[in-house]
Design a protein around this motif. Structure first.
Motif, mmCIF file in Angstrom:
data_model
loop_
_atom_site.group_PDB
_atom_site.id
_atom_site.type_symbol
_atom_site.label_atom_id
_atom_site.label_comp_id
_atom_site.label_asym_id
_atom_site.label_seq_id
_atom_site.Cartn_x
_atom_site.Cartn_y
_atom_site.Cartn_z
ATOM 1 N N TYR A 174 0.827 -1.208 0.000
ATOM 2 C CA TYR A 174 0.000 0.000 0.000
ATOM 3 C C TYR A 174 0.864 1.262 0.000
ATOM 4 N N ASP A 175 1.946 1.239 0.766
ATOM 5 C CA ASP A 175 2.845 2.385 0.780
ATOM 6 C C ASP A 175 3.570 2.532 -0.558
ATOM 7 N N ASN A 176 3.888 1.414 -1.189
ATOM 8 C CA ASN A 176 4.532 1.481 -2.501
ATOM 9 C C ASN A 176 3.665 2.236 -3.501
ATOM 10 N N TRP A 177 2.367 1.939 -3.502
ATOM 11 C CA TRP A 177 1.497 2.621 -4.464
ATOM 12 C C TRP A 177 1.376 4.106 -4.147
ATOM 13 N N LEU A 178 1.351 4.454 -2.880
ATOM 14 C CA LEU A 178 1.318 5.875 -2.526
ATOM 15 C C LEU A 178 2.497 6.620 -3.143
ATOM 16 N N LYS A 179 3.681 6.024 -3.068
ATOM 17 C CA LYS A 179 4.871 6.658 -3.632
ATOM 18 C C LYS A 179 4.828 6.657 -5.162
ATOM 19 N N ASN A 236 -10.955 -2.671 0.188
ATOM 20 C CA ASN A 236 -10.594 -4.081 0.400
ATOM 21 C C ASN A 236 -9.372 -4.230 1.310
ATOM 22 N N LEU A 237 -9.225 -3.336 2.267
ATOM 23 C CA LEU A 237 -8.089 -3.423 3.189
ATOM 24 C C LEU A 237 -8.055 -4.782 3.889
ATOM 25 N N PRO A 238 -6.909 -5.440 3.894
ATOM 26 C CA PRO A 238 -6.807 -6.729 4.591
ATOM 27 C C PRO A 238 -7.173 -6.607 6.067
ATOM 28 N N ALA A 244 -4.134 1.280 13.332
ATOM 29 C CA ALA A 244 -3.348 2.480 13.024
ATOM 30 C C ALA A 244 -3.015 2.550 11.540
ATOM 31 N N ASP A 245 -2.601 1.414 10.960
ATOM 32 C CA ASP A 245 -2.289 1.393 9.535
ATOM 33 C C ASP A 245 -3.533 1.634 8.697
ATOM 34 N N LYS A 246 -4.646 1.045 9.103
ATOM 35 C CA LYS A 246 -5.885 1.257 8.348
ATOM 36 C C LYS A 246 -6.264 2.733 8.329
ATOM 37 N N THR A 247 -6.154 3.377 9.473
ATOM 38 C CA THR A 247 -6.493 4.803 9.548
ATOM 39 C C THR A 247 -5.529 5.639 8.724
ATOM 40 N N ARG A 248 -4.235 5.370 8.878
ATOM 41 C CA ARG A 248 -3.225 6.137 8.149
ATOM 42 C C ARG A 248 -3.379 5.981 6.642
ATOM 43 N N LEU A 249 -3.542 4.748 6.197
ATOM 44 C CA LEU A 249 -3.647 4.504 4.762
ATOM 45 C C LEU A 249 -4.924 5.096 4.189
ATOM 46 N N THR A 250 -6.003 5.004 4.919
ATOM 47 C CA THR A 250 -7.264 5.564 4.433
ATOM 48 C C THR A 250 -7.140 7.065 4.221
ATOM 49 N N GLU A 251 -6.544 7.736 5.153
ATOM 50 C CA GLU A 251 -6.367 9.185 5.032
ATOM 51 C C GLU A 251 -5.397 9.531 3.901
ATOM 52 N N ALA A 252 -4.330 8.753 3.803
ATOM 53 C CA ALA A 252 -3.331 9.031 2.767
ATOM 54 C C ALA A 252 -3.898 8.796 1.370
#
Length: 612
Positions: A174-179, A236-238, A244-252
């Protein structure tokens, strides 16, 4: 890149990274050209020379993945999944051109003296491919990077939706796609800048294509991030991700989509509609562009791996259309139809009995073919791929202009299967009689067999495992359609008509692609020719015609490749008689992966001689 309707998008084996990545997504490949061979000193022994070259190929592959992160993603190498270079920039293009020259010089410095077998074959293909890339630099394809058939916005959306090669399984994914996605706005901006250069130079797309691009972009632009395809990974978040990761990724992801991707898409849409479309041209021929006649002749050679001229290819097409018509007439009589060929075409395209009632019914019919064909496939094949494959419908956002069917290769690590995409758009035009030939072409024993098997040939250099020639790959797909009766299908005369209709499409391509780009045919002439000579709907005829306008020359590969494979099989059967082994013939064709047609002919001739 397998799609009677188009089977696959334009394949390429160029080292121009975006083009290659798009092609790898649909698993096809591209040709090469002759190159001078600078032989190394004769004191080097063949075994040592081969070892040096194999080391060079391995280094080349690693360097090409680093240069082209999307290529790495599509072949299943995750190391660069966070990178999105500005592929369209002048700096990047210069880097790619220098890359080609550097690696060609390195290979030629080692030379081919004393090589034989696979070692010689690898050298010849490697040098041909790079020389062809260098020869093609004179043509400004970078100035016309966008059309309805190769729309970067859709490719990015596929990647970001989680339905393509970009993985979304771990937090790192997920972080890879953000970048990676953060590079999209600059990529689209540079693409626009290049198109403006094309406008100034008179190198622009036909207007009839660009009007189709606008609704494609519109289908991807939404006011709310949650309504976009890019939101699917968040939807479709695992379950095992931390809160914490779910919240961070959703916002990002919300910020990425709302603040970067959607504004970039809207800006491109405005540019195409307000600036580029008025400047686009009324002509449709590649030859209408500066240096266009040479450009088209180059592409004809490129896609067929032959020295056939457009005029010669046109004549081959006319002869094939006449031959297939005669066979169609026989099938028409077999069905008991009373009427003309034109009336039969209208009957099979309009009668409700040939339509699927729903998308689910269509997909079920295709999936049922797998077991039926697998029951007989061992009779014809000793070599089969290990990779599985899936059948999926084409995503709605790209379905209107997509091929009737297409294939995407599996990942090297086995985590992603090969995918046979079936287009269910305008469902009444997707005929029952088309299903068996389409399955044979895209899945078994067509593209899935050839492409997945090639990828599994572990002794070959990776540039061969993941590259290839359009004429071979598409020629094999069309040849696979001819095996239906031997595999227990085409028992219904209408299904066999579907096979002839599919072959007729490829024969017509030889006529109309060359007609468009070297004989001054109009879009309307091509549509009329298709409808007069085959059973097709308006939807198919328009989509096909505009595909040929968009990717000039690619459609020539199918029939030219198939004719060569059928010619070689007939030669082997005639010369070997009772010694002919169909499993052995197919193994010989497939076991070295995709090769230029002249190379294929030479190795089949050696195989024939060894069995006499």
């Amino acid at each position: 890149m397998l799609r009677p309707s188009p089977r696959r998008p334009e394949p390429t084996m160029t080292l121009r990274p975006l083009a290659l990545a798009l092609a790898l997504a649909l698993a096809a490949c591209q040709p090469a050209a002759e190159a001078p061979v600078a032989e190394a000193a004769p004191t080097v022994q063949p075994a040592e020379r081969a070892a040096q070259l194999n080391a060079l190929y391995a280094d080349f592959w690693e360097a090409s993945l680093k240069l082209n992160p999307l290529q790495a993603t599509f072949v299943g190498d995750a190391r660069y999944n966070d990178q999105m270079p500005d592929f369209f920039s002048a700096e990047y293009r210069a880097k790619g051109e220098a890359f080609n020259r550097e690696w060609l010089a390195k290979a030629q410095a080692i030379g081919s003296e004393g090589l034989s077998g696979q070692d010689l074959l690898s050298y010849e293909i490697f040098v041909r491919d790079l020389q062809f890339e260098i020869d093609g630099e004179r043509f400004p394809g970078w100035q016309i990077p966008l059309n309805q058939f190769t729309n970067l916005t859709g490719t990015i959306a596929q990647l970001g939706s989680g339905t393509s090669a970009q993985p979304f399984k771990t937090v790192q994914d997920y972080d890879n796609w953000l970048k990676r996605a953060a590079g999209v706005p600059q990529l689209l901006a540079t693409m626009q800048a290049n198109m403006r250069e094309g406008m100034a130079a008179g190198v622009v797309q036909p207007k009839v294509l660009m009007v189709k691009v606008i609704p494609q972009i519109d289908a991807l632009v939404k006011d709310k991030p949650e309504d976009t395809l890019f939101w699917q990974p968040i939807a479709n978040l695992p379950a095992d991700f931390s809160d914490a990761d779910k919240t961070r990724l959703t916002e990002a992801y919300r910020a990425l989509i709302a603040d970067q991707l959607m504004p970039a898409y809207r800006d491109l849409r405005t540019f195409v509609n307000d600036e580029y479309l008025p400047a686009s041209r009324d002509t449709v021929s590649l030859s209408a562009l500066p240096d266009g006649e040479a450009w088209y002749a180059f592409r004809a050679k490129q896609f067929t791996t032959t020295d056939l001229t457009p005029a010669q290819i046109h004549d081959i097409g006319l002869a094939e259309v006449a031959r297939i018509h005669a066979e169609m007439d026989g099938v028409m009589q077999q069905t008991g139809f009373k009427g003309t060929r034109a009336e039969f075409f209208e009957f099979v395209t309009k009668d409700k009995q040939f339509e699927f009632g729903s998308e689910d019914e269509l997909l079920t019919a295709y999936r049922a073919l797998e077991a039926k064909i697998n029951a007989r496939v061992d009779e014809l094949f000793s070599l089969k791929p290990k990779a599985p494959f899936e059948i999926r419908p084409v995503e709605p956002f790209r379905a209107q202009s997509a091929a009737g069917g297409s294939y995407m290769r599996p990942s090297e690590d086995g985590t992603r299967p090969g995918i046979f995409y079936v287009n269910t758009y305008d469902l009444p035009t997707r005929k029952r009689w088309d299903s068996e030939s389409l399955f044979l072409h895209e899945a078994i024993p067509g593209h899935h067999f050839q492409i997945a098997l090639q990828q599994e040939l572990g002794d070959l250099p990776k540039f061969r495992r993941f590259g290839g020639e359009t004429a071979f790959a598409e020629g094999w797909g069309l040849y696979a359609e001819s095996l239906g009766k031997e595999l227990g299908v085409y028992t219904d005369p209408y299904q066999y008509f579907g096979r002839l209709q599919a072959e007729m499409w490829r024969a017509i391509r030889l006529v109309v692609d060359t007609g468009l780009h070297s004989k001054g045919w109009t879009r309307e002439q091509v549509i009329d020719y298709m409808k007069a000579n085959s059973a097709t709907s308006d939807t198919e005829a328009v989509a096909e015609t505009e595909r040929y306008i968009a990717i000039a020359g690619q459609a020539l590969a199918y029939k030219i490749g198939e004719l060569k494979i059928k010619e070689l099989r007939a030669r082997a059967e005639a010369e070997l008689g009772d010694k002919f082994d169909i499993r052995g013939f197919h193994a010989e064709v497939l076991q070295d992966g995709s090769v230029p047609l002249a190379v294929l002919e030479a190795k089949v001739d050696r195989w024939i001689a060894s069995r006499k």
